[in-house]
Scaffold this motif. Structure first.
Motif, PDB file in Angstrom:
ATOM      1  N   HIS A 209      62.829 -88.309  27.029  1.00  0.00           N
ATOM      2  CA  HIS A 209      63.615 -86.916  27.202  1.00  0.00           C
ATOM      3  C   HIS A 209      64.961 -86.602  26.116  1.00  0.00           C
ATOM      4  O   HIS A 209      65.653 -87.044  26.947  1.00  0.00           O
ATOM      5  N   LEU A 210      64.233 -86.426  24.756  1.00  0.00           N
ATOM      6  CA  LEU A 210      66.283 -85.968  24.318  1.00  0.00           C
ATOM      7  C   LEU A 210      66.345 -84.766  24.082  1.00  0.00           C
ATOM      8  O   LEU A 210      66.200 -83.617  23.677  1.00  0.00           O
ATOM      9  N   VAL A 211      67.380 -84.785  24.777  1.00  0.00           N
ATOM     10  CA  VAL A 211      68.357 -83.292  24.088  1.00  0.00           C
ATOM     11  C   VAL A 211      69.485 -83.601  23.522  1.00  0.00           C
ATOM     12  O   VAL A 211      70.087 -84.593  22.982  1.00  0.00           O
TER      13      VAL A 211
ATOM     14  N   ASN B 105      68.285 -77.839  22.267  1.00  0.00           N
ATOM     15  CA  ASN B 105      66.607 -78.180  21.538  1.00  0.00           C
ATOM     16  C   ASN B 105      66.386 -79.520  22.286  1.00  0.00           C
ATOM     17  O   ASN B 105      67.692 -80.068  23.015  1.00  0.00           O
ATOM     18  N   GLU B 106      65.073 -79.505  22.866  1.00  0.00           N
ATOM     19  CA  GLU B 106      64.836 -80.414  23.597  1.00  0.00           C
ATOM     20  C   GLU B 106      63.627 -81.063  22.896  1.00  0.00           C
ATOM     21  O   GLU B 106      63.224 -79.961  22.280  1.00  0.00           O
ATOM     22  N   SER B 107      63.204 -82.428  22.755  1.00  0.00           N
ATOM     23  CA  SER B 107      62.219 -83.077  22.609  1.00  0.00           C
ATOM     24  C   SER B 107      61.532 -84.257  23.589  1.00  0.00           C
ATOM     25  O   SER B 107      61.717 -84.618  24.038  1.00  0.00           O
TER      26      SER B 107
ATOM     27  N   GLY C  33      55.951 -82.694  22.093  1.00  0.00           N
ATOM     28  CA  GLY C  33      57.137 -81.390  21.312  1.00  0.00           C
ATOM     29  C   GLY C  33      58.221 -81.122  21.646  1.00  0.00           C
ATOM     30  O   GLY C  33      58.773 -82.601  21.809  1.00  0.00           O
ATOM     31  N   TYR C  34      57.959 -79.912  21.334  1.00  0.00           N
ATOM     32  CA  TYR C  34      60.062 -79.703  21.433  1.00  0.00           C
ATOM     33  C   TYR C  34      60.296 -78.450  22.278  1.00  0.00           C
ATOM     34  O   TYR C  34      59.210 -77.565  21.748  1.00  0.00           O
ATOM     35  N   SER C  35      61.014 -78.189  21.538  1.00  0.00           N
ATOM     36  CA  SER C  35      61.716 -76.577  22.601  1.00  0.00           C
ATOM     37  C   SER C  35      63.122 -76.634  21.565  1.00  0.00           C
ATOM     38  O   SER C  35      63.737 -77.115  22.042  1.00  0.00           O
TER      39      SER C  35
ATOM     40  N   SER D 124      64.099 -84.201  15.497  1.00  0.00           N
ATOM     41  CA  SER D 124      64.187 -85.200  16.927  1.00  0.00           C
ATOM     42  C   SER D 124      64.449 -85.994  17.215  1.00  0.00           C
ATOM     43  O   SER D 124      64.614 -87.475  17.433  1.00  0.00           O
ATOM     44  N   SER D 125      62.752 -86.214  17.287  1.00  0.00           N
ATOM     45  CA  SER D 125      62.356 -87.819  17.593  1.00  0.00           C
ATOM     46  C   SER D 125      62.230 -88.377  15.984  1.00  0.00           C
ATOM     47  O   SER D 125      61.954 -89.740  16.630  1.00  0.00           O
TER      48      SER D 125
END
Length: 133
Positions: free
Chosen positions: A23-25, A44-46, A57-59, A108-109
């Motif tokens: 979980h990337l933030v 931003n989350e990925s 996915g991401y938001s 991000s990923s």
């Protein structure tokens, strides 16, 4: 002169759509001085598949000045499709779907993919959407 703070990191490993994922933030916040004329509160989350290092996915929740944007994108790598859900200015939602390559990345990923030592990125398609402005 500082106008705010931005961070990016791996929050934890989670299960995302049945797969282990990082979980990337990333967050950006303007300071009190900058808030007076252009307030920024971005999140931003990925979710990066822990096995394949591809995006699941991401938001994005963007608050910049008087503009706001909220967006969710989910990738189904096995089916080769994405679903994109946006919140419109009037509060309604718009949804789009389309196809993706096998090794899809979001912004991000892709950073973590390269940092993991996979310096050569596979063929990647960029999924662009018309601006809602």
């Amino acid at each position: 002169m500082s106008v705010g703070k931005a961070t990016i990191g791996v929050d934890k490993i989670v299960t995302f759509n049945g797969r282990p994922a990082y979980h990337l933030v990333s967050e950006a916040r303007s300071n009190a001085f900058c808030d007076a004329f252009h307030k920024v509160r971005d999140l931003n989350e990925s979710w990066l598949d822990a096995r394949t290092l591809t995006s699941l996915g991401y938001s994005k929740k963007l608050r910049e000045g008087h503009s706001t944007a909220t967006k969710w994108v989910l990738y189904d790598r096995d089916a080769g499709v994405f679903v994109d859900r946006r919140t419109n200015k009037d509060g309604s939602f718009s949804v789009r779907t389309g196809t993706i390559p096998a090794h899809v990345q979001d912004s991000s990923s892709s950073v973590y993919f390269v940092r993991a030592g996979r310096r050569r990125l596979p063929a990647v398609a960029v999924v662009e959407h018309p601006s809602s402005r």
